[in-house]
Motif scaffolding. Structure first.
Motif, short mmCIF file in Angstrom:
data_model
loop_
_atom_site.label_atom_id
_atom_site.label_comp_id
_atom_site.label_asym_id
_atom_site.label_seq_id
_atom_site.Cartn_x
_atom_site.Cartn_y
_atom_site.Cartn_z
N ARG A 1 21.39 19.42 56.13
CA ARG A 1 20.08 19.79 55.60
C ARG A 1 19.24 18.51 55.51
NH1 ARG A 1 21.20 23.27 50.90
NH2 ARG A 1 22.37 21.45 50.31
N VAL A 2 17.99 18.60 55.94
CA VAL A 2 17.09 17.45 55.90
C VAL A 2 15.86 17.85 55.09
CG1 VAL A 2 15.67 15.89 57.28
CG2 VAL A 2 17.91 16.62 58.13
N VAL A 3 15.53 17.05 54.10
CA VAL A 3 14.36 17.30 53.25
C VAL A 3 13.39 16.14 53.44
CG1 VAL A 3 13.55 17.58 50.86
CG2 VAL A 3 15.78 18.52 51.55
N LEU A 4 12.12 16.46 53.69
CA LEU A 4 11.07 15.45 53.77
C LEU A 4 10.30 15.49 52.46
CD1 LEU A 4 9.74 16.06 57.40
CD2 LEU A 4 11.63 14.63 56.64
N GLY B 1 26.92 20.52 47.21
CA GLY B 1 28.01 19.98 48.01
C GLY B 1 27.77 19.93 49.51
N PHE B 2 26.65 20.49 49.97
CA PHE B 2 26.35 20.44 51.40
C PHE B 2 25.65 19.13 51.75
CE2 PHE B 2 26.36 25.16 50.81
CZ PHE B 2 27.50 25.39 51.55
N GLU B 3 25.98 18.62 52.94
CA GLU B 3 25.39 17.36 53.37
C GLU B 3 23.86 17.49 53.43
OE1 GLU B 3 25.73 14.12 57.01
OE2 GLU B 3 26.78 16.02 57.16
N THR B 4 23.18 16.57 52.75
CA THR B 4 21.73 16.61 52.65
C THR B 4 21.17 15.20 52.79
OG1 THR B 4 21.86 18.48 51.12
CG2 THR B 4 19.78 17.28 51.18
N LEU B 5 20.18 15.06 53.67
CA LEU B 5 19.45 13.81 53.83
C LEU B 5 18.05 14.03 53.28
CD1 LEU B 5 20.42 13.00 57.53
CD2 LEU B 5 21.38 11.96 55.47
N ILE B 6 17.63 13.19 52.34
CA ILE B 6 16.30 13.31 51.76
C ILE B 6 15.48 12.10 52.21
CG2 ILE B 6 14.92 13.49 49.66
CD1 ILE B 6 17.42 14.69 48.30
N TYR B 7 14.52 12.33 53.08
CA TYR B 7 13.66 11.26 53.59
C TYR B 7 12.47 11.08 52.65
CZ TYR B 7 16.25 11.03 57.93
OH TYR B 7 17.25 10.84 58.86
N HIS B 8 12.18 9.81 52.35
CA HIS B 8 11.05 9.50 51.48
C HIS B 8 10.41 8.20 51.95
CE1 HIS B 8 13.09 6.16 49.34
NE2 HIS B 8 14.18 6.84 49.69
N LEU B 9 9.24 7.92 51.43
CA LEU B 9 8.57 6.66 51.77
C LEU B 9 9.18 5.54 50.94
CD1 LEU B 9 4.84 7.76 51.95
CD2 LEU B 9 6.38 7.23 53.84
N GLN B 10 9.51 4.44 51.60
CA GLN B 10 10.03 3.27 50.90
C GLN B 10 8.91 2.66 50.06
OE1 GLN B 10 11.49 0.27 53.52
NE2 GLN B 10 13.22 1.46 54.20
N SER B 11 9.29 2.08 48.93
CA SER B 11 8.36 1.31 48.14
C SER B 11 8.16 -0.03 48.82
CB SER B 11 8.90 1.08 46.73
OG SER B 11 9.16 2.31 46.11
N GLU B 12 7.03 -0.66 48.57
CA GLU B 12 6.78 -1.99 49.12
C GLU B 12 7.91 -2.92 48.71
OE1 GLU B 12 4.39 -3.24 51.18
OE2 GLU B 12 3.82 -1.13 51.45
N GLY B 13 8.42 -3.69 49.64
CA GLY B 13 9.47 -4.66 49.34
C GLY B 13 10.85 -4.05 49.18
N GLN B 14 10.99 -2.73 49.41
CA GLN B 14 12.28 -2.07 49.20
C GLN B 14 13.30 -2.48 50.25
OE1 GLN B 14 12.03 2.19 49.17
NE2 GLN B 14 14.06 2.43 48.29
N SER C 1 27.46 14.10 48.85
CA SER C 1 26.79 14.84 49.92
C SER C 1 25.31 14.54 50.09
CB SER C 1 26.98 16.34 49.70
OG SER C 1 26.44 16.70 48.44
N VAL C 2 24.68 13.85 49.16
CA VAL C 2 23.24 13.61 49.23
C VAL C 2 22.96 12.13 49.49
CG1 VAL C 2 21.04 13.75 47.98
CG2 VAL C 2 22.78 15.53 47.65
N LYS C 3 22.12 11.89 50.50
CA LYS C 3 21.70 10.52 50.82
C LYS C 3 20.18 10.46 50.78
CE LYS C 3 25.47 9.20 53.98
NZ LYS C 3 26.46 9.96 53.37
N LEU C 4 19.65 9.42 50.12
CA LEU C 4 18.22 9.14 50.17
C LEU C 4 17.97 8.22 51.34
CD1 LEU C 4 17.32 8.43 46.43
CD2 LEU C 4 17.13 10.57 47.70
N VAL C 5 17.02 8.57 52.18
CA VAL C 5 16.71 7.77 53.36
C VAL C 5 15.25 7.33 53.24
CG1 VAL C 5 16.70 7.67 55.87
CG2 VAL C 5 18.34 9.16 54.70
#
Length: 170
Positions: free
Chosen positions: A7-10, A27-40, A53-57
């Motif tokens: 699952r991919v969440v924008l 428990g399901f694999e989930t990628l959450i895409y977000h905007l990086q903060s400056e300098g992150q 199961s959850v990764k912040l990208v």
């Protein structure tokens, strides 16, 4: 059994973390895409695990939305990162801003549009019309009716539909 799709969440501003959503704990694999903060980070994309199961990208680059008021995730960088993870076939579901961003990026091979005979008191214009779809390199290959809705099937020019019966895919 078969493996559940990733699952991919924008979510550019990570608003999802403010709620108690099952997507964060089922428990399901989930990628959450977000905007990086400056300098992150120095890379275009950084990943942070939030449990099993959850990764912040975090994605560095963003592009203006339809109304140019806010910024959102670059479909090109999201797709590049998904491909690096071995995910080359994705289905995008979303509102007009998400759909328009992927169309404008030329990142749509097939589209299914459902036109329902519903009038809203305060309509939100989608900004997606025949011209938008044609400009994205798509052509309409047919329509069907389902429960009073008109369903349009669009595909990239030269790309065959996966099933001869349009309504049987995906």
């Amino acid at each position: 059994g078969q493996k559940q799709p990733t699952r991919v969440v924008l979510d550019p501003s990570l608003k999802i973390l403010e709620g108690d959503y099952s997507v964060l704990r089922d428990g399901f694999e989930t990628l959450i895409y977000h905007l990086q903060s400056e300098g992150q980070g120095v890379d275009d994309v950084t990943t942070l695990d939030l449990g099993d199961s959850v990764k912040l990208v975090g994605v560095k680059e963003s592009v203006p939305r339809i109304n140019n008021s806010n910024r959102h995730l670059s479909p090109e960088l999201v797709l590049k990162d998904l491909s690096s993870r071995g995910l080359d076939h994705i289905m995008v579901e979303g509102g007009p801003a998400t759909a328009r961003a992927f169309l404008d990026a030329g990142a749509v091979d097939r589209a299914i549009l459902v036109r329902a005979p519903v009038e809203f008191q305060v309509p939100v214009p989608a900004g997606i019309n025949v011209e938008t779809l044609l400009k994205a390199g798509l052509e309409m290959i047919g329509t069907t009716e389902m429960g009073g809705d008109i369903v349009e099937y669009w595909t990239r020019k030269g790309l065959l539909w996966p099933n001869p019966e349009l309504s049987m895919w995906p």
